[in-house]
Design an enzyme around this catalytic site. Sequence first.
Site, PDB file in Angstrom:
ATOM      1  N   ASP A   1     -40.092 -50.989 -47.720  1.00  0.00           N
ATOM      2  CA  ASP A   1     -41.475 -51.173 -47.287  1.00  0.00           C
ATOM      3  C   ASP A   1     -41.523 -52.297 -46.263  1.00  0.00           C
ATOM      4  O   ASP A   1     -40.555 -53.054 -46.112  1.00  0.00           O
ATOM      5  CB  ASP A   1     -42.370 -51.500 -48.484  1.00  0.00           C
ATOM      6  CG  ASP A   1     -43.797 -50.991 -48.305  1.00  0.00           C
ATOM      7  OD1 ASP A   1     -44.164 -50.637 -47.165  1.00  0.00           O
ATOM      8  OD2 ASP A   1     -44.550 -50.954 -49.301  1.00  0.00           O
TER       9      ASP A   1
ATOM     10  N   ARG B   1     -54.244 -56.099 -40.914  1.00  0.00           N
ATOM     11  CA  ARG B   1     -54.704 -55.040 -41.819  1.00  0.00           C
ATOM     12  C   ARG B   1     -55.998 -54.388 -41.347  1.00  0.00           C
ATOM     13  O   ARG B   1     -56.253 -53.233 -41.667  1.00  0.00           O
ATOM     14  CB  ARG B   1     -54.882 -55.603 -43.227  1.00  0.00           C
ATOM     15  CG  ARG B   1     -53.596 -56.211 -43.770  1.00  0.00           C
ATOM     16  CD  ARG B   1     -53.717 -56.498 -45.232  1.00  0.00           C
ATOM     17  NE  ARG B   1     -52.714 -57.462 -45.655  1.00  0.00           N
ATOM     18  CZ  ARG B   1     -52.329 -57.622 -46.904  1.00  0.00           C
ATOM     19  NH1 ARG B   1     -52.863 -56.887 -47.849  1.00  0.00           N
ATOM     20  NH2 ARG B   1     -51.428 -58.511 -47.220  1.00  0.00           N
TER      21      ARG B   1
ATOM     22  N   LYS C   1     -49.123 -41.477 -54.172  1.00  0.00           N
ATOM     23  CA  LYS C   1     -50.064 -42.274 -54.963  1.00  0.00           C
ATOM     24  C   LYS C   1     -51.440 -42.259 -54.316  1.00  0.00           C
ATOM     25  O   LYS C   1     -51.587 -41.957 -53.133  1.00  0.00           O
ATOM     26  CB  LYS C   1     -49.577 -43.715 -55.091  1.00  0.00           C
ATOM     27  CG  LYS C   1     -49.683 -44.551 -53.831  1.00  0.00           C
ATOM     28  CD  LYS C   1     -49.315 -45.994 -54.092  1.00  0.00           C
ATOM     29  CE  LYS C   1     -49.648 -46.880 -52.901  1.00  0.00           C
ATOM     30  NZ  LYS C   1     -48.842 -46.590 -51.731  1.00  0.00           N
TER      31      LYS C   1
ATOM     32  N   ASP D   1     -60.548 -84.897 -39.667  1.00  0.00           N
ATOM     33  CA  ASP D   1     -61.532 -83.902 -40.103  1.00  0.00           C
ATOM     34  C   ASP D   1     -60.917 -82.529 -40.352  1.00  0.00           C
ATOM     35  O   ASP D   1     -61.625 -81.563 -40.616  1.00  0.00           O
ATOM     36  CB  ASP D   1     -62.665 -83.784 -39.078  1.00  0.00           C
ATOM     37  CG  ASP D   1     -62.174 -83.300 -37.718  1.00  0.00           C
ATOM     38  OD1 ASP D   1     -60.936 -83.182 -37.542  1.00  0.00           O
ATOM     39  OD2 ASP D   1     -63.005 -83.040 -36.834  1.00  0.00           O
TER      40      ASP D   1
ATOM     41  N   ASP E   1     -47.122 -57.587 -51.099  1.00  0.00           N
ATOM     42  CA  ASP E   1     -48.258 -58.492 -51.209  1.00  0.00           C
ATOM     43  C   ASP E   1     -48.453 -58.898 -52.668  1.00  0.00           C
ATOM     44  O   ASP E   1     -47.840 -59.823 -53.164  1.00  0.00           O
ATOM     45  CB  ASP E   1     -49.501 -57.826 -50.625  1.00  0.00           C
ATOM     46  CG  ASP E   1     -50.678 -58.776 -50.511  1.00  0.00           C
ATOM     47  OD1 ASP E   1     -50.573 -59.934 -50.951  1.00  0.00           O
ATOM     48  OD2 ASP E   1     -51.728 -58.363 -49.985  1.00  0.00           O
TER      49      ASP E   1
END
Length: 327
Positions: A222, A99, A196, A40, A226
């Site tokens: 960084d 996040r 930015k 399942d 993503d």
Amino acid sequence: MAAYDSLMVFTGTANPELAQNVVKHLDISLGRADVGKFSDGEVAVELLENVRGRDVFILQSTCAPTNDNLMEILTMADALKRASAGRITAAIPYFGYARQDRRPRSARVPISAKLVANMLTSAGIDRVLTVDLHADQIQGFFDIPVDNVYATPVLLKDIRAQRFDDLIVVSPDVGGVVRARAVAKALNTDLAIIDKRRPKANVAEVMNIIGDVSGRTCLIVDDMIDTANTLCKAASALKERGAERVLAYATHAIFSGQAVDRIKNSDIDMVVVTDTIPLTAAAKACPNIRVASIAGLLAETLRRINNEESVSYLFNEELVATGACLP
């Protein structure tokens, strides 16, 4: 007898290649476990060897499929606890659900990072090890010890090996200035900042570049890549300002959606990431993407935790600057 007789490492299905490389550095075998699913779709875990009294590490990133990989950690931790493991450490190189670490004013949203911290603790985990948390304050969500180690030594070693000319380190946003400044200091080079504004999630608009990048080799650092929207726009802005080359170094290669295609068709000359998250077939085939393995650093961190030695020693400023902290 193994070099570290009390240390055992188990893994799930998220990143078995990284786990194999880590235990190879430690000169031990990967713990045997059957990790699969019931008919399942429920996660099924069975330990296939004795763990009683052992110092056990579950090495598993909570990358996509995030929920399955998280459940594998939780069920494996429960199995280890019921099998009388001496200490259980969740080594989560990429910590998903990081996040949502706060509740914005007037927003009816969860603090998912805190929820996951509670789940890990409730499952019987005694300690957490992670790499480059998206937000450092997540460590405070746990009531158990948390070691947040940094990929900086691995990335710096790779950068030095390339012998780039006229290098300048670039922070992709104001929030990444601390990380970029540390890299620039270790490399004894200049720092630039991209200012930015982000109108909505995963959409970034480059506004201004603070610093002279004309004729320079720009090194964007960084914690993660993503969708690569921000990165590609930053590269274009740097090239428009006269940058000779644009390189990107990041810890976590999430590469959501069309990220790989964006990188391939962008102004970025090269992207270097670690193996906290396994690359997709498309990313492996991309000539603009290369991996610097973090396995050696993770292995040394596990060894230090097992031997009750200092983990922060690995990130001593002088040792990082010279690369002497790496095994």
